[in-house]
Design a protein around this motif. Sequence first.
Motif, PDB file in Angstrom:
ATOM      1  N   LEU A  25      -7.001 -15.468  -3.628  1.00  0.00           N
ATOM      2  CA  LEU A  25      -7.497 -14.097  -3.708  1.00  0.00           C
ATOM      3  C   LEU A  25      -6.840 -13.216  -2.652  1.00  0.00           C
ATOM      4  O   LEU A  25      -6.416 -12.092  -2.947  1.00  0.00           O
ATOM      5  N   ASP A  26      -6.723 -13.716  -1.431  1.00  0.00           N
ATOM      6  CA  ASP A  26      -6.055 -12.951  -0.365  1.00  0.00           C
ATOM      7  C   ASP A  26      -4.611 -12.619  -0.749  1.00  0.00           C
ATOM      8  O   ASP A  26      -4.134 -11.515  -0.501  1.00  0.00           O
ATOM      9  N   TYR A  27      -3.930 -13.585  -1.345  1.00  0.00           N
ATOM     10  CA  TYR A  27      -2.542 -13.361  -1.772  1.00  0.00           C
ATOM     11  C   TYR A  27      -2.483 -12.255  -2.830  1.00  0.00           C
ATOM     12  O   TYR A  27      -1.658 -11.343  -2.747  1.00  0.00           O
ATOM     13  N   ALA A  28      -3.370 -12.328  -3.811  1.00  0.00           N
ATOM     14  CA  ALA A  28      -3.393 -11.311  -4.865  1.00  0.00           C
ATOM     15  C   ALA A  28      -3.738  -9.940  -4.285  1.00  0.00           C
ATOM     16  O   ALA A  28      -3.106  -8.937  -4.642  1.00  0.00           O
ATOM     17  N   ILE A  29      -4.710  -9.890  -3.399  1.00  0.00           N
ATOM     18  CA  ILE A  29      -5.108  -8.612  -2.798  1.00  0.00           C
ATOM     19  C   ILE A  29      -3.952  -7.998  -2.018  1.00  0.00           C
ATOM     20  O   ILE A  29      -3.719  -6.793  -2.091  1.00  0.00           O
ATOM     21  N   LYS A  30      -3.220  -8.821  -1.298  1.00  0.00           N
ATOM     22  CA  LYS A  30      -2.076  -8.316  -0.544  1.00  0.00           C
ATOM     23  C   LYS A  30      -1.083  -7.624  -1.481  1.00  0.00           C
ATOM     24  O   LYS A  30      -0.580  -6.541  -1.189  1.00  0.00           O
ATOM     25  N   LEU A  31      -0.825  -8.216  -2.620  1.00  0.00           N
ATOM     26  CA  LEU A  31       0.092  -7.622  -3.593  1.00  0.00           C
ATOM     27  C   LEU A  31      -0.527  -6.391  -4.262  1.00  0.00           C
ATOM     28  O   LEU A  31       0.153  -5.392  -4.494  1.00  0.00           O
ATOM     29  N   LEU A  32      -1.799  -6.453  -4.567  1.00  0.00           N
ATOM     30  CA  LEU A  32      -2.471  -5.317  -5.203  1.00  0.00           C
ATOM     31  C   LEU A  32      -2.525  -4.099  -4.284  1.00  0.00           C
ATOM     32  O   LEU A  32      -2.416  -2.958  -4.750  1.00  0.00           O
ATOM     33  N   LYS A  33      -2.665  -4.332  -2.998  1.00  0.00           N
ATOM     34  CA  LYS A  33      -2.757  -3.226  -2.039  1.00  0.00           C
ATOM     35  C   LYS A  33      -1.484  -2.386  -1.978  1.00  0.00           C
ATOM     36  O   LYS A  33      -1.515  -1.267  -1.492  1.00  0.00           O
ATOM     37  N   GLU A  34      -0.382  -2.928  -2.481  1.00  0.00           N
ATOM     38  CA  GLU A  34       0.850  -2.147  -2.533  1.00  0.00           C
ATOM     39  C   GLU A  34       0.727  -0.990  -3.515  1.00  0.00           C
ATOM     40  O   GLU A  34       1.442  -0.010  -3.410  1.00  0.00           O
TER      41      GLU A  34
END
Length: 154
Positions: free
Chosen positions: A108-117
């Motif tokens: 989830l943290d990995y996905a959020i990092k990408l989504l925050k872009e």
Amino acid sequence: MVEFRKATEKDLQSLVELNVRLKRLNEEFDPLLRVRADLAEKSREYFSAALSSPNSLVVVAEDNGKVVGFIKADIRERIFYEPRMEGNIVEFYLLPEYRRRGFGARLLDYAIKLLKERAEIITAEFPTLNEIAVEFYTKLGFRGVVSLYARESP
């Protein structure tokens, strides 16, 4: 060792298989989530479209070459609200043997990092009766914002 990365076309069959498991699990939570007979075919179409869409993100958790989990999210505009851009997690599945070991939170943290872009707020959708998901997301700082209620047509 579990690694996280963006999904590619070569992951399509694994995504289909894991999504079928996810939807069958959702079916156990609520009879209104009864799966279709062509679930695998629709899953293939769904993920094939997502992998090529600029408004979707699909990430996988991989252990020694085997995809063991995934998140599929959509980027969408909240036309009535600020912040305007939302990263909406619509599918999240991790094989049972990888749960309660921190892999879900890391994926989830990995996905959020990408989504925050591209998004300023991150949301997640899941069946209301899935208490495991409620506990998981709540523990990670999510809270309920909207509720969706359904009933079968008479």
